[in-house]
Design an enzyme around this catalytic site. Structure first.
Site, mmCIF file in Angstrom:
data_model
loop_
_atom_site.group_PDB
_atom_site.id
_atom_site.type_symbol
_atom_site.label_atom_id
_atom_site.label_comp_id
_atom_site.label_asym_id
_atom_site.label_seq_id
_atom_site.Cartn_x
_atom_site.Cartn_y
_atom_site.Cartn_z
ATOM 1 N N GLY A 77 75.363 52.803 76.379
ATOM 2 C CA GLY A 77 75.589 53.861 77.365
ATOM 3 C C GLY A 77 76.412 53.379 78.547
ATOM 4 N N PRO A 119 59.919 60.572 87.876
ATOM 5 C CA PRO A 119 59.907 60.711 89.343
ATOM 6 C C PRO A 119 59.520 59.418 90.053
ATOM 7 C CG PRO A 119 58.947 62.660 88.325
ATOM 8 C CD PRO A 119 59.223 61.691 87.204
ATOM 9 N N GLY A 164 95.290 61.349 103.628
ATOM 10 C CA GLY A 164 94.967 61.744 105.001
ATOM 11 C C GLY A 164 94.080 62.977 105.008
ATOM 12 N N GLN A 195 92.312 58.175 101.683
ATOM 13 C CA GLN A 195 93.027 57.600 102.825
ATOM 14 C C GLN A 195 94.531 57.871 102.707
ATOM 15 O OE1 GLN A 195 90.991 56.526 104.969
ATOM 16 N NE2 GLN A 195 92.429 55.855 106.533
ATOM 17 N N THR A 231 70.322 64.398 82.285
ATOM 18 C CA THR A 231 71.649 64.993 82.071
ATOM 19 C C THR A 231 71.671 65.683 80.705
ATOM 20 O OG1 THR A 231 72.610 63.218 83.375
ATOM 21 C CG2 THR A 231 74.136 64.515 82.036
ATOM 22 N N GLU A 249 72.307 55.377 84.541
ATOM 23 C CA GLU A 249 72.297 54.365 83.459
ATOM 24 C C GLU A 249 72.177 52.941 84.026
ATOM 25 O OE1 GLU A 249 74.278 55.136 79.883
ATOM 26 O OE2 GLU A 249 74.498 57.265 80.308
ATOM 27 N N GLY A 250 71.411 52.854 85.109
ATOM 28 C CA GLY A 250 71.168 51.573 85.771
ATOM 29 C C GLY A 250 72.047 51.436 86.996
ATOM 30 N N SER A 255 73.872 49.664 90.323
ATOM 31 C CA SER A 255 74.632 48.395 90.404
ATOM 32 C C SER A 255 73.683 47.208 90.531
ATOM 33 C CB SER A 255 75.570 48.426 91.613
ATOM 34 O OG SER A 255 76.640 49.315 91.368
ATOM 35 N N GLU A 256 72.566 47.427 91.236
ATOM 36 C CA GLU A 256 71.603 46.330 91.425
ATOM 37 C C GLU A 256 70.975 45.949 90.077
ATOM 38 O OE1 GLU A 256 71.869 49.136 93.355
ATOM 39 O OE2 GLU A 256 72.880 48.015 94.951
HETATM 40 N N1 CAA Z 1 68.278 45.030 73.977
HETATM 41 C C1 CAA Z 1 67.133 44.850 73.269
HETATM 42 N N2 CAA Z 1 65.972 44.439 73.853
HETATM 43 C C2 CAA Z 1 66.007 44.218 75.183
HETATM 44 C C3 CAA Z 1 67.152 44.395 75.966
HETATM 45 C C4 CAA Z 1 68.333 44.802 75.309
HETATM 46 N N3 CAA Z 1 69.465 44.975 75.987
HETATM 47 N N4 CAA Z 1 66.855 44.107 77.248
HETATM 48 C C5 CAA Z 1 65.563 43.753 77.280
HETATM 49 N N5 CAA Z 1 65.044 43.832 76.036
HETATM 50 C C6 CAA Z 1 63.672 43.501 75.629
HETATM 51 C C7 CAA Z 1 63.301 42.114 76.106
HETATM 52 O O1 CAA Z 1 63.685 41.128 75.162
HETATM 53 C C8 CAA Z 1 61.785 42.215 76.243
HETATM 54 O O2 CAA Z 1 61.194 42.068 74.961
HETATM 55 P P1 CAA Z 1 59.788 41.275 74.786
HETATM 56 O O3 CAA Z 1 58.774 42.126 75.495
HETATM 57 O O4 CAA Z 1 59.585 41.235 73.304
HETATM 58 O O5 CAA Z 1 59.975 39.932 75.419
HETATM 59 C C9 CAA Z 1 61.581 43.657 76.685
HETATM 60 O O6 CAA Z 1 62.764 44.375 76.301
HETATM 61 C C10 CAA Z 1 61.396 43.792 78.180
HETATM 62 O O7 CAA Z 1 62.529 43.189 78.801
HETATM 63 P P2 CAA Z 1 62.495 42.684 80.315
HETATM 64 O O8 CAA Z 1 61.276 41.819 80.499
HETATM 65 O O9 CAA Z 1 63.828 42.139 80.642
HETATM 66 O O10 CAA Z 1 62.224 44.050 81.080
HETATM 67 P P3 CAA Z 1 62.084 44.383 82.629
HETATM 68 O O11 CAA Z 1 60.897 45.228 82.841
HETATM 69 O O12 CAA Z 1 62.233 43.141 83.436
HETATM 70 O O13 CAA Z 1 63.314 45.393 82.888
HETATM 71 C C11 CAA Z 1 65.524 46.087 83.391
HETATM 72 C C12 CAA Z 1 64.576 45.132 82.621
HETATM 73 C C13 CAA Z 1 66.907 45.578 83.043
HETATM 74 C C14 CAA Z 1 65.319 46.088 84.883
HETATM 75 C C15 CAA Z 1 65.311 47.522 82.824
HETATM 76 O O14 CAA Z 1 64.085 48.081 83.266
HETATM 77 C C16 CAA Z 1 66.439 48.470 83.177
HETATM 78 O O15 CAA Z 1 67.502 48.456 82.537
HETATM 79 N N6 CAA Z 1 66.205 49.331 84.196
HETATM 80 C C17 CAA Z 1 67.171 50.394 84.499
HETATM 81 C C18 CAA Z 1 66.852 51.613 83.704
HETATM 82 C C19 CAA Z 1 68.060 52.499 83.554
HETATM 83 O O16 CAA Z 1 69.177 52.053 83.322
HETATM 84 N N7 CAA Z 1 67.805 53.782 83.629
HETATM 85 C C20 CAA Z 1 68.841 54.756 83.412
HETATM 86 C C21 CAA Z 1 68.247 55.967 82.830
HETATM 87 S S1 CAA Z 1 69.284 56.795 81.719
HETATM 88 C C22 CAA Z 1 70.320 57.783 82.598
HETATM 89 O O17 CAA Z 1 70.665 57.522 83.716
HETATM 90 C C23 CAA Z 1 70.795 58.931 81.787
HETATM 91 C C24 CAA Z 1 71.640 59.968 82.393
HETATM 92 O O18 CAA Z 1 71.189 61.053 82.639
HETATM 93 C C25 CAA Z 1 73.099 59.764 82.475
#
Ligand code: CAA
Length: 380
Positions: free
Chosen positions: A242, A128, A339, A336, A158, A363-364, A366-367
């Site tokens: 994903g 949340p 219509g 569009q 989901t 799954e993340g 666009s930002e």
């Molecule tokens: N693969 C492996 N390791 C990774 C990685 C990857 N792709 N990306 C980052 N890491 C590792 C980093 O190397 C780092 O490791 P260390 O601590 O050893 O250095 C660690 O993970 C942390 O990485 P960041 O410092 O980059 O992490 P951050 O806090 O800055 O966050 C972010 C990165 C990209 C913003 C991430 O938080 C993110 O992807 N946020 C979005 C979450 C998301 O997509 N949620 C969707 C939920 S699922 C869903 O929607 C399901 C559904 O129902 C359909």
């Protein structure tokens, strides 16, 4: 670069298309309107091997590649985006991490039935108060003598209302400068693991999601997926895959909107001719087709990289970013072109428009995809 699909990939594409057109498309409007769970379609997708596509056969999967999975996802989602995301969550967010990080026992007892589609999986990362900033989750797991105790809540899950297992992420160490997370696999029915009623959403009405709760939920050490303290990496690596699934879902939604629009433009007349003869319509159709193809190439590239075992975080993020925003633009133009009819439930393009919108968020957002892309660019 070879853009030609293999014979096996073409066969998967045709099988998925025929199945989707014959058995899913005729029900899609009703599923959307009623909001019912398409249980009979999930069962048939399982029979076709679509719920564990890229999992080796010895672990209950279909033993195919990620590109085949992307092709099938596009066809299923073109018929019904709800069915597409149910399939995507099971494949990408449950089977993939259990295959990649699971123990032999987890693969035998949990992965195999889920990959076969006898059981269903879901993925609990979002909370949340933490969506995009996933690391800041409040869910905790505390070590006890004989296992772990989970406390917290996860939302927008989901498949949550129907899933037999959840891969869930919890903080297991807050003592150091960096908090550490661990992934767990929790079966439904574990005392303390509960859920509330399905969410009400703008689109993908058949793909039920809900909030799930962990209240003093005790799990054994064998529930850990991957290594203790490495859970965030499990989550991120899982989302790299994903995002290919969601990009493919967006391709399917856009393809459906384009196909309907081409058909309508040839039938509907204005100023004495089919509207397809007006350049205003032709230009919209051309832009829709070009953007769809561009998104497809990005998605196929990310899928091919995953199949080659190459790091594909940036490429998956590009595919998901472009394909999802493209799907919204394409569905917007489809309305569009139609219509007033496009705004009514008489045609499926209004459903395409509502369904497309979520692909820019889950799954993340666009930002977040832009953050992942920029991080890759800037670290080079
Ligand atoms: N693969 C492996 N390791 C990774 C990685 C990857 N792709 N990306 C980052 N890491 C590792 C980093 O190397 C780092 O490791 P260390 O601590 O050893 O250095 C660690 O993970 C942390 O990485 P960041 O410092 O980059 O992490 P951050 O806090 O800055 O966050 C972010 C990165 C990209 C913003 C991430 O938080 C993110 O992807 N946020 C979005 C979450 C998301 O997509 N949620 C969707 C939920 S699922 C869903 O929607 C399901 C559904 O129902 C359909």
């Amino acid at each position: 670069m070879d853009f030609e699909l293999t014979e096996e990939q073409k066969l998967i594409q045709t099988t998925a298309r025929d199945f989707a057109r014959a058995e899913i498309a005729p029900k899609a409007a009703e599923i959307d309107k009623s909001g019912r769970w398409p249980g009979e379609i999930v069962k048939k997708m399982a029979e076709l091997g679509f719920l564990g596509m890229a999992i080796p056969t010895e672990h209950g999967g279909a033993g195919l590649d990620t590109l085949s999975y992307a092709l099938a996802m596009e066809e299923i989602s073109a018929a019904c985006a709800s069915c597409g995301v149910i399939m995507s969550v099971n494949n990408s967010l449950f089977c993939d991490p259990v295959y990649k990080f699971g123990t032999d026992a987890q693969k035998k007892e949990i992965l195999a039935p889920v990959a076969r589609g006898d059981k269903l999986g879901c993925f609990g990362l979002t909370e949340p108060m933490s969506g995009s900033d996933a690391q800041t989750m409040a869910t905790n797991a505390e070590k006890t003598a004989d296992g772990w105790v989970l406390n917290g809540a996860k939302n927008w899950i989901t498949n949550g209302p129907h899933a037999d297992y959840i891969v869930v992420f919890a903080v297991t160490d807050r003592s150091g400068p960096k908090i550490k997370h661990t992934a767990f696999i929790v079966p439904k029915g574990t005392p303390g693991y509960t859920q509330n009623a399905p969410d009400h959403k703008l689109g993908i009405h058949g793909a039920h999601s809900c909030t799930v709760f962990f209240e003093n939920c005790k799990v054994p050490d064998s529930a850990i997926l991957g290594a203790v303290g490495e859970g965030f990496k499990v989550a991120m690596a899982t989302l790299d895959g994903g995002r290919i699934g969601i990009a493919s879902q967006a391709l399917g939604i856009a393809k459906a909107a384009l196909d309907t629009s081409v058909g309508y433009a040839k039938e509907r007349k204005s100023f004495g001719v089919p509207i397809a003869q007006h350049q205003a319509i032709q230009f919209m159709l051309s832009d829709m087709a070009t953007e769809l193809d561009a998104a497809r190439l990005l998605t196929w590239r990310a899928a091919s990289m995953k199949d080659r075992g190459a790091r594909h975080s940036m490429e998956s993020a590009e595919a998901k970013l472009y394909a999802s925003e493209m799907a919204t633009r394409v569905a917007h133009k489809a309305i569009q072109i139609h219509g007033g009819y496009g705004y009514s439930t008489e045609f499926p393009v209004e459903r395409n428009y509502r369904d497309a919108r979520i692909t820019e968020i889950y799954e993340g957002t666009s930002e977040i995809q832009r953050i992942v892309i920029a991080a890759s660019l800037l670290k080079a």
